[in-house]
Design a protein around this motif. Structure first.
Motif, mmCIF file in Angstrom:
data_model
loop_
_atom_site.group_PDB
_atom_site.id
_atom_site.type_symbol
_atom_site.label_atom_id
_atom_site.label_comp_id
_atom_site.label_asym_id
_atom_site.label_seq_id
_atom_site.Cartn_x
_atom_site.Cartn_y
_atom_site.Cartn_z
ATOM 1 N N THR A 166 -52.637 -20.735 -22.222
ATOM 2 C CA THR A 166 -51.246 -20.652 -21.780
ATOM 3 C C THR A 166 -51.026 -19.386 -20.950
ATOM 4 O O THR A 166 -51.817 -18.447 -21.003
ATOM 5 C CB THR A 166 -50.268 -20.643 -22.984
ATOM 6 O OG1 THR A 166 -50.536 -19.503 -23.782
ATOM 7 C CG2 THR A 166 -50.390 -21.930 -23.784
ATOM 8 N N ILE A 167 -49.928 -19.414 -20.222
ATOM 9 C CA ILE A 167 -49.505 -18.278 -19.415
ATOM 10 C C ILE A 167 -47.986 -18.203 -19.495
ATOM 11 O O ILE A 167 -47.312 -19.230 -19.608
ATOM 12 C CB ILE A 167 -50.008 -18.391 -17.964
ATOM 13 C CG1 ILE A 167 -49.887 -17.050 -17.244
ATOM 14 C CG2 ILE A 167 -49.318 -19.515 -17.220
ATOM 15 C CD1 ILE A 167 -50.812 -16.939 -16.042
ATOM 16 N N THR A 168 -47.447 -16.996 -19.482
ATOM 17 C CA THR A 168 -46.004 -16.804 -19.523
ATOM 18 C C THR A 168 -45.501 -16.613 -18.099
ATOM 19 O O THR A 168 -46.073 -15.835 -17.335
ATOM 20 C CB THR A 168 -45.640 -15.575 -20.375
ATOM 21 O OG1 THR A 168 -46.128 -15.788 -21.708
ATOM 22 C CG2 THR A 168 -44.131 -15.352 -20.418
ATOM 23 N N VAL A 169 -44.441 -17.329 -17.750
ATOM 24 C CA VAL A 169 -43.815 -17.180 -16.441
ATOM 25 C C VAL A 169 -42.419 -16.624 -16.671
ATOM 26 O O VAL A 169 -41.629 -17.195 -17.427
ATOM 27 C CB VAL A 169 -43.743 -18.522 -15.681
ATOM 28 C CG1 VAL A 169 -43.052 -18.333 -14.331
ATOM 29 C CG2 VAL A 169 -45.132 -19.117 -15.495
ATOM 30 N N ARG A 170 -42.141 -15.498 -16.031
ATOM 31 C CA ARG A 170 -40.825 -14.866 -16.102
ATOM 32 C C ARG A 170 -40.075 -15.142 -14.808
ATOM 33 O O ARG A 170 -40.681 -15.265 -13.750
ATOM 34 C CB ARG A 170 -40.952 -13.358 -16.314
ATOM 35 C CG ARG A 170 -41.509 -13.024 -17.669
ATOM 36 C CD ARG A 170 -41.488 -11.541 -17.925
ATOM 37 N NE ARG A 170 -41.979 -11.278 -19.266
ATOM 38 C CZ ARG A 170 -42.651 -10.208 -19.596
ATOM 39 N NH1 ARG A 170 -42.914 -9.271 -18.697
ATOM 40 N NH2 ARG A 170 -43.063 -10.042 -20.826
ATOM 41 N N PHE A 171 -38.758 -15.186 -14.895
ATOM 42 C CA PHE A 171 -37.920 -15.504 -13.743
ATOM 43 C C PHE A 171 -36.953 -14.354 -13.482
ATOM 44 O O PHE A 171 -36.290 -13.871 -14.395
ATOM 45 C CB PHE A 171 -37.168 -16.816 -13.983
ATOM 46 C CG PHE A 171 -38.104 -17.944 -14.303
ATOM 47 C CD1 PHE A 171 -38.759 -18.618 -13.290
ATOM 48 C CD2 PHE A 171 -38.353 -18.312 -15.614
ATOM 49 C CE1 PHE A 171 -39.652 -19.639 -13.573
ATOM 50 C CE2 PHE A 171 -39.232 -19.333 -15.912
ATOM 51 C CZ PHE A 171 -39.886 -20.003 -14.889
ATOM 52 N N ASP A 172 -36.875 -13.955 -12.220
ATOM 53 C CA ASP A 172 -36.052 -12.820 -11.820
ATOM 54 C C ASP A 172 -35.183 -13.239 -10.642
ATOM 55 O O ASP A 172 -35.597 -14.059 -9.817
ATOM 56 C CB ASP A 172 -36.968 -11.660 -11.419
ATOM 57 C CG ASP A 172 -36.196 -10.425 -11.046
ATOM 58 O OD1 ASP A 172 -35.292 -10.024 -11.803
ATOM 59 O OD2 ASP A 172 -36.481 -9.854 -9.969
ATOM 60 N N ALA A 173 -33.984 -12.690 -10.557
ATOM 61 C CA ALA A 173 -33.062 -13.012 -9.457
ATOM 62 C C ALA A 173 -32.385 -11.743 -8.969
ATOM 63 O O ALA A 173 -31.979 -10.897 -9.764
ATOM 64 C CB ALA A 173 -32.001 -14.002 -9.933
ATOM 65 N N SER A 174 -32.275 -11.634 -7.649
ATOM 66 C CA SER A 174 -31.529 -10.525 -7.053
ATOM 67 C C SER A 174 -30.864 -11.019 -5.779
ATOM 68 O O SER A 174 -31.119 -12.139 -5.336
ATOM 69 C CB SER A 174 -32.448 -9.326 -6.769
ATOM 70 O OG SER A 174 -33.421 -9.682 -5.815
ATOM 71 N N LYS A 175 -30.013 -10.167 -5.207
ATOM 72 C CA LYS A 175 -29.304 -10.524 -3.981
ATOM 73 C C LYS A 175 -29.408 -9.369 -3.008
ATOM 74 O O LYS A 175 -29.474 -8.214 -3.423
ATOM 75 C CB LYS A 175 -27.824 -10.780 -4.249
ATOM 76 C CG LYS A 175 -27.527 -11.805 -5.295
ATOM 77 C CD LYS A 175 -26.043 -11.894 -5.560
ATOM 78 C CE LYS A 175 -25.532 -10.573 -6.107
ATOM 79 N NZ LYS A 175 -24.120 -10.520 -6.359
ATOM 80 N N GLU A 176 -29.386 -9.720 -1.725
ATOM 81 C CA GLU A 176 -29.268 -8.692 -0.715
ATOM 82 C C GLU A 176 -27.908 -8.023 -0.913
ATOM 83 O O GLU A 176 -26.959 -8.658 -1.381
ATOM 84 C CB GLU A 176 -29.380 -9.310 0.676
ATOM 85 C CG GLU A 176 -29.383 -8.294 1.784
ATOM 86 C CD GLU A 176 -29.435 -8.942 3.151
ATOM 87 O OE1 GLU A 176 -30.174 -8.446 3.983
ATOM 88 O OE2 GLU A 176 -28.727 -9.949 3.358
ATOM 89 N N ARG A 177 -27.797 -6.781 -0.537
ATOM 90 C CA ARG A 177 -26.607 -5.974 -0.813
ATOM 91 C C ARG A 177 -25.288 -6.663 -0.450
ATOM 92 O O ARG A 177 -24.328 -6.587 -1.188
ATOM 93 C CB ARG A 177 -26.729 -4.646 -0.077
ATOM 94 C CG ARG A 177 -25.580 -3.715 -0.295
ATOM 95 C CD ARG A 177 -25.788 -2.407 0.379
ATOM 96 N NE ARG A 177 -26.539 -2.598 1.610
ATOM 97 C CZ ARG A 177 -26.776 -1.660 2.479
ATOM 98 N NH1 ARG A 177 -26.330 -0.470 2.270
ATOM 99 N NH2 ARG A 177 -27.465 -1.904 3.580
ATOM 100 N N ASN A 178 -25.201 -7.347 0.680
ATOM 101 C CA ASN A 178 -23.936 -7.938 1.117
ATOM 102 C C ASN A 178 -23.749 -9.400 0.702
ATOM 103 O O ASN A 178 -22.755 -10.018 1.071
ATOM 104 C CB ASN A 178 -23.810 -7.819 2.637
ATOM 105 C CG ASN A 178 -23.755 -6.371 3.080
ATOM 106 O OD1 ASN A 178 -23.213 -5.530 2.378
ATOM 107 N ND2 ASN A 178 -24.339 -6.079 4.224
ATOM 108 N N MET A 179 -24.680 -9.947 -0.035
ATOM 109 C CA MET A 179 -24.571 -11.349 -0.451
ATOM 110 C C MET A 179 -23.509 -11.468 -1.537
ATOM 111 O O MET A 179 -23.625 -10.853 -2.602
ATOM 112 C CB MET A 179 -25.921 -11.847 -0.962
ATOM 113 C CG MET A 179 -25.907 -13.281 -1.437
ATOM 114 S SD MET A 179 -25.296 -14.392 -0.172
ATOM 115 C CE MET A 179 -26.194 -15.859 -0.501
#
Length: 191
Positions: A58-71
């Protein structure tokens, strides 16, 4: 005897400012294109379908989210991480919300860390493959379907990877022409 003097200097400075602005504006799409073409920076592969082989590891997959400054959107993963068998097809969702009073178009750039895992992370389908347009107040769940290529276990460097992080950054783009035209007509009608 000086020629041009202060006017020439002002024109050169304005030219530098315009060039720097253009480079800044183009940096995110250019970097995204560069990474996709070269595989630099943990850019993933794209697959037509799932893996033919599923391992017991098995392998663990992590999820990350960000936005450009003006989004202006709100953008988050629905699940922070999941554990999958290597080769197993995974399905994850990200949520986006447009809190503004206008339609907003966005495009997601992405990468995978650690970088040596990028070539083994295969996307089958992803919201990041196309531009997204959210209407005022609209909230959507956007899927990404993926698997980790079983060849990761035999790669000299990547075989030691036990956790992969998939990161998306949304940035605002111009509305598609047909929507921009509708917006222009709507604004004209309200005046």
């Amino acid at each position: 005897m000086a020629t041009g003097g202060p006017q020439k200097t002002v024109i050169q400075l304005v030219g530098v400012v315009v060039l720097m602005g253009a480079l800044s504006w183009a940096s995110v799409p250019f970097y995204d294109w560069f990474c996709r073409v070269t595989g630099f920076g943990g850019v993933t592969g794209i697959a037509e379908g799932g893996s033919d082989e599923v391992l017991d590891q098995t392998i663990t997959v992590r999820f990350d989210a960000s936005k450009e400054r003006n989004m202006p959107w709100e953008f988050t993963p629905m699940v922070r991480e999941m554990e999958l068998k290597i080769g197993e097809t995974g399905l994850a969702f990200y949520e986006a919300f447009n809190p503004t009073d206008r339609p907003v178009a966005g495009q997601a750039s992405y990468n995978v860390t650690p970088y040596e895992a990028g070539g083994f992370f295969e996307k089958i389908d992803c919201f990041c493959f196309v531009e997204q347009v959210l209407q005022p107040g609209e909230r959507v769940q956007m899927p990404v379907t993926f698997f980790v290529d079983p060849e990761i276990v035999t790669d000299r460097d990547a075989k030691y990877v036990h956790t992969i992080t998939l990161s998306y950054t949304f940035y605002e783009i111009d509305l598609p022409q047909e929507l921009a035209t509708l917006e222009t007509h709507a604004d004209a009608n309200t005046n």
